[in-house]
Scaffold this motif. Sequence first.
Motif, PDB file in Angstrom:
ATOM      1  N   GLY A 117       0.675  -1.010  -0.008  1.00 20.34           N
ATOM      2  CA  GLY A 117       0.083  -0.036  -0.257  1.00 20.34           C
ATOM      3  C   GLY A 117       0.778   1.286   0.095  1.00 20.34           C
ATOM      4  N   ASP A 118       2.220   1.217  -0.054  1.00 22.95           N
ATOM      5  CA  ASP A 118       2.739   2.312   0.130  1.00 22.95           C
ATOM      6  C   ASP A 118       4.144   2.419  -0.812  1.00 22.95           C
ATOM      7  OD1 ASP A 118       3.918   4.917   1.607  1.00 22.95           O
ATOM      8  OD2 ASP A 118       5.558   3.308   2.013  1.00 22.95           O
ATOM      9  N   THR A 119       4.805   1.168  -1.336  1.00 27.36           N
ATOM     10  CA  THR A 119       5.999   1.322  -2.223  1.00 27.36           C
ATOM     11  C   THR A 119       5.493   1.387  -3.437  1.00 27.36           C
ATOM     12  OG1 THR A 119       6.718  -0.788  -0.871  1.00 27.36           O
ATOM     13  CG2 THR A 119       7.668  -0.233  -2.926  1.00 27.36           C
ATOM     14  N   ALA A 120       6.260   2.317  -4.192  1.00 31.77           N
ATOM     15  CA  ALA A 120       6.011   2.871  -5.527  1.00 31.77           C
ATOM     16  C   ALA A 120       6.142   1.468  -6.408  1.00 31.77           C
ATOM     17  CB  ALA A 120       6.988   3.890  -6.190  1.00 31.77           C
ATOM     18  N   LEU A 121       5.188   1.551  -7.333  1.00 31.16           N
ATOM     19  CA  LEU A 121       4.775   0.190  -8.409  1.00 31.16           C
ATOM     20  C   LEU A 121       5.267   0.612  -9.825  1.00 31.16           C
ATOM     21  CD1 LEU A 121       1.246  -0.422  -7.128  1.00 31.16           C
ATOM     22  CD2 LEU A 121       3.197  -1.748  -6.705  1.00 31.16           C
ATOM     23  N   PRO A 122       6.034  -0.566 -10.274  1.00 27.21           N
ATOM     24  CA  PRO A 122       6.139  -0.719 -11.772  1.00 27.21           C
ATOM     25  C   PRO A 122       4.774  -0.590 -12.293  1.00 27.21           C
ATOM     26  CG  PRO A 122       7.739  -2.057 -10.738  1.00 27.21           C
ATOM     27  CD  PRO A 122       6.744  -1.498  -9.332  1.00 27.21           C
ATOM     28  N   VAL A 123       4.835  -0.291 -13.573  1.00 25.80           N
ATOM     29  CA  VAL A 123       3.664  -0.280 -14.471  1.00 25.80           C
ATOM     30  C   VAL A 123       3.797  -1.106 -15.500  1.00 25.80           C
ATOM     31  CG1 VAL A 123       2.141   1.166 -15.434  1.00 25.80           C
ATOM     32  CG2 VAL A 123       2.704   2.093 -13.219  1.00 25.80           C
ATOM     33  N   LEU A 124       2.737  -1.907 -15.947  1.00 29.54           N
ATOM     34  CA  LEU A 124       2.511  -2.423 -17.323  1.00 29.54           C
ATOM     35  C   LEU A 124       1.299  -2.043 -17.756  1.00 29.54           C
ATOM     36  CD1 LEU A 124       3.499  -4.346 -19.424  1.00 29.54           C
ATOM     37  CD2 LEU A 124       2.034  -6.035 -18.518  1.00 29.54           C
ATOM     38  N   LEU A 125       1.193  -0.919 -18.968  1.00 32.81           N
ATOM     39  CA  LEU A 125       0.170  -0.586 -19.746  1.00 32.81           C
ATOM     40  C   LEU A 125       0.009  -1.607 -20.938  1.00 32.81           C
ATOM     41  CD1 LEU A 125      -2.066   1.821 -20.119  1.00 32.81           C
ATOM     42  CD2 LEU A 125      -0.066   2.679 -21.941  1.00 32.81           C
ATOM     43  N   HIS A 126      -1.124  -2.439 -20.713  1.00 33.13           N
ATOM     44  CA  HIS A 126      -1.538  -3.463 -21.818  1.00 33.13           C
ATOM     45  C   HIS A 126      -2.615  -3.149 -22.736  1.00 33.13           C
ATOM     46  CE1 HIS A 126      -0.959  -7.393 -23.578  1.00 33.13           C
ATOM     47  NE2 HIS A 126      -2.501  -7.311 -23.624  1.00 33.13           N
ATOM     48  N   PHE A 127      -2.329  -3.058 -24.008  1.00 33.26           N
ATOM     49  CA  PHE A 127      -3.485  -2.678 -24.869  1.00 33.26           C
ATOM     50  C   PHE A 127      -4.124  -4.246 -25.336  1.00 33.26           C
ATOM     51  CE2 PHE A 127      -0.789   0.885 -25.436  1.00 33.26           C
ATOM     52  CZ  PHE A 127      -1.631   2.003 -25.327  1.00 33.26           C
ATOM     53  N   HIS A 128      -5.547  -4.220 -25.017  1.00 29.85           N
ATOM     54  CA  HIS A 128      -5.996  -5.510 -25.440  1.00 29.85           C
ATOM     55  C   HIS A 128      -6.092  -5.710 -27.084  1.00 29.85           C
ATOM     56  CE1 HIS A 128      -9.660  -3.276 -26.923  1.00 29.85           C
ATOM     57  NE2 HIS A 128      -9.618  -2.525 -25.721  1.00 29.85           N
ATOM     58  N   GLY A 129      -6.411  -6.951 -27.374  1.00 32.92           N
ATOM     59  CA  GLY A 129      -6.622  -7.347 -28.804  1.00 32.92           C
ATOM     60  C   GLY A 129      -7.960  -7.018 -29.437  1.00 32.92           C
ATOM     61  N   TRP A 130      -8.184  -7.089 -30.508  1.00 32.83           N
ATOM     62  CA  TRP A 130      -9.388  -6.679 -31.291  1.00 32.83           C
ATOM     63  C   TRP A 130     -10.604  -7.406 -30.865  1.00 32.83           C
ATOM     64  CZ3 TRP A 130     -13.114  -9.293 -34.135  1.00 32.83           C
ATOM     65  CH2 TRP A 130     -13.950  -8.415 -34.969  1.00 32.83           C
ATOM     66  N   GLY A 131     -11.621  -6.727 -30.473  1.00 39.61           N
ATOM     67  CA  GLY A 131     -12.947  -7.446 -30.068  1.00 39.61           C
ATOM     68  C   GLY A 131     -12.844  -7.666 -28.511  1.00 39.61           C
ATOM     69  N   ARG A 132     -11.869  -7.258 -27.771  1.00 42.41           N
ATOM     70  CA  ARG A 132     -11.589  -7.523 -26.290  1.00 42.41           C
ATOM     71  C   ARG A 132     -11.800  -6.233 -25.544  1.00 42.41           C
ATOM     72  NH1 ARG A 132     -12.381 -13.005 -26.501  1.00 42.41           N
ATOM     73  NH2 ARG A 132     -10.909 -13.998 -27.705  1.00 42.41           N
ATOM     74  N   GLN A 133     -11.622  -6.141 -24.356  1.00 44.82           N
ATOM     75  CA  GLN A 133     -11.729  -5.040 -23.264  1.00 44.82           C
ATOM     76  C   GLN A 133     -10.795  -5.636 -22.211  1.00 44.82           C
ATOM     77  OE1 GLN A 133     -14.301  -1.876 -23.548  1.00 44.82           O
ATOM     78  NE2 GLN A 133     -12.809  -2.495 -25.121  1.00 44.82           N
ATOM     79  N   GLY A 134     -10.614  -4.254 -21.471  1.00 45.61           N
ATOM     80  CA  GLY A 134      -9.448  -4.530 -20.472  1.00 45.61           C
ATOM     81  C   GLY A 134     -10.059  -5.352 -19.319  1.00 45.61           C
ATOM     82  N   ASP A 135     -11.212  -5.776 -19.274  1.00 42.54           N
ATOM     83  CA  ASP A 135     -11.631  -6.538 -17.983  1.00 42.54           C
ATOM     84  C   ASP A 135     -11.157  -7.940 -18.365  1.00 42.54           C
ATOM     85  OD1 ASP A 135     -13.301  -7.087 -20.433  1.00 42.54           O
ATOM     86  OD2 ASP A 135     -15.297  -7.412 -19.167  1.00 42.54           O
ATOM     87  N   LEU A 136     -10.702  -8.177 -19.550  1.00 44.73           N
ATOM     88  CA  LEU A 136     -10.415  -9.694 -19.765  1.00 44.73           C
ATOM     89  C   LEU A 136      -8.751  -9.667 -19.399  1.00 44.73           C
ATOM     90  CD1 LEU A 136     -10.045 -12.624 -21.255  1.00 44.73           C
ATOM     91  CD2 LEU A 136      -9.594 -11.502 -23.168  1.00 44.73           C
ATOM     92  N   ILE A 137      -8.101  -8.712 -19.714  1.00 53.94           N
ATOM     93  CA  ILE A 137      -6.581  -8.483 -19.421  1.00 53.94           C
ATOM     94  C   ILE A 137      -6.429  -8.425 -18.081  1.00 53.94           C
ATOM     95  CG2 ILE A 137      -4.756  -6.881 -19.897  1.00 53.94           C
ATOM     96  CD1 ILE A 137      -5.914  -8.165 -22.396  1.00 53.94           C
ATOM     97  N   VAL A 138      -7.179  -7.859 -17.073  1.00 58.31           N
ATOM     98  CA  VAL A 138      -6.705  -8.166 -15.661  1.00 58.31           C
ATOM     99  C   VAL A 138      -6.947  -9.289 -15.076  1.00 58.31           C
ATOM    100  CG1 VAL A 138      -7.167  -5.622 -15.207  1.00 58.31           C
ATOM    101  CG2 VAL A 138      -9.090  -7.155 -15.177  1.00 58.31           C
ATOM    102  N   LYS A 139      -7.554 -10.211 -15.685  1.00 59.70           N
ATOM    103  CA  LYS A 139      -7.792 -11.744 -15.316  1.00 59.70           C
ATOM    104  C   LYS A 139      -6.915 -12.631 -16.359  1.00 59.70           C
ATOM    105  CE  LYS A 139     -12.174 -12.224 -17.131  1.00 59.70           C
ATOM    106  NZ  LYS A 139     -13.837 -12.292 -17.231  1.00 59.70           N
ATOM    107  N   HIS A 140      -6.253 -12.200 -17.146  1.00 58.79           N
ATOM    108  CA  HIS A 140      -5.630 -13.289 -18.180  1.00 58.79           C
ATOM    109  C   HIS A 140      -4.423 -13.731 -17.510  1.00 58.79           C
ATOM    110  CE1 HIS A 140      -4.026 -14.710 -21.845  1.00 58.79           C
ATOM    111  NE2 HIS A 140      -4.980 -14.326 -22.612  1.00 58.79           N
ATOM    112  N   GLN A 141      -4.345 -15.113 -17.481  1.00 62.14           N
ATOM    113  CA  GLN A 141      -3.270 -15.500 -16.985  1.00 62.14           C
ATOM    114  C   GLN A 141      -1.822 -15.297 -17.476  1.00 62.14           C
ATOM    115  OE1 GLN A 141      -3.135 -17.007 -13.810  1.00 62.14           O
ATOM    116  NE2 GLN A 141      -4.991 -16.170 -13.723  1.00 62.14           N
ATOM    117  N   ARG A 142      -1.811 -15.236 -18.782  1.00 68.94           N
ATOM    118  CA  ARG A 142      -0.626 -14.857 -19.481  1.00 68.94           C
ATOM    119  C   ARG A 142      -0.209 -13.565 -19.332  1.00 68.94           C
ATOM    120  NH1 ARG A 142      -0.652 -18.958 -24.770  1.00 68.94           N
ATOM    121  NH2 ARG A 142      -1.918 -20.503 -23.642  1.00 68.94           N
ATOM    122  N   ILE A 143      -0.983 -12.663 -18.609  1.00 66.27           N
ATOM    123  CA  ILE A 143      -0.757 -11.215 -18.431  1.00 66.27           C
ATOM    124  C   ILE A 143      -0.739 -10.757 -16.919  1.00 66.27           C
ATOM    125  CG2 ILE A 143      -1.362  -8.878 -19.229  1.00 66.27           C
ATOM    126  CD1 ILE A 143      -2.701  -9.860 -21.710  1.00 66.27           C
TER     127      ILE A 143
END
Length: 267
Positions: free
Chosen positions: A47-73
């Motif tokens: 809750g305090d340590t600065a976090l590295p960030v991965l900004l990931h763009f989903h594939g065609w026909g998808r949305q970010g809700d898939l990405i945040v539960k995708h095991q390979r991401i």
Amino acid sequence: MILRAFLFLIVVWTLPAMGPWQDCEGAKACDLDGRSYHIRVPDDWDGDTALPVLLHFHGWGRQGDLIVKHQRISGHTRRRGVLLIAPNGRGRTWDFWDQGSADVPFAAAVIEDVAKRFPIDRDQIFVSGYSYGAAMAWRFACENGDGVTGLLAVSGTLRQTERCPQAPKHIRHVHGFADTVMDFPMGAGGDVTHPVALWRKALGCAAGRRLPEWQVVSFLSFERWHWDNCEGGHTVTLDLHSGGHFIPHGWIGWQLDQLMGRVPLYP
């Protein structure tokens, strides 16, 4: 009195897990000026340590809700203390074909909005994507990449004749020879290094070298080409495999580990 003290301690102990992000973490989108994005907080964050960030763009026909539960991401980011950000494209796609895409400033605004919710590590901002999302990640890196530590692109590129005014510190791209969705961009005379020709030219890289084959899982190996002689300390890495259009098991996590100076692990 004892009960009140006990309840007070519970509140104090749970504070690190609370924050302004709780209203839109995971499947629930965060709103931003008529658009939206998703986030996934890493496991065991204090809750305090600065976090590295991965900004990931989903594939065609998808949305970010898939990405945040995708095991390979997200399966890799959450184990590595990396904050995953997954913006939503308009019409479930991205505008990456030409310069001046409105999706570039939108994605940049997403990062800044996230920075209001989390302490982020500006020295460890990574941008990735898959398929159309990979091409969008290239577009973002091309036009807003000077503050990006690494581009991690999977099976999608821009035209190699593009001119890019900006560039990430490190470029890593993976593509399968049997890809029939975003076809492998073979160069003249069977040049397999053509998928990253744009970056090699833009960054003034000299001749590259082929490194030994490597693998994360037993059923898929990679042919790796590497350029560590580019201007300004930039590097370009290209991984090739015999398969088609998919996110290779462990590839994203492996790149994050290497670029963050860790021993690569799976998952």
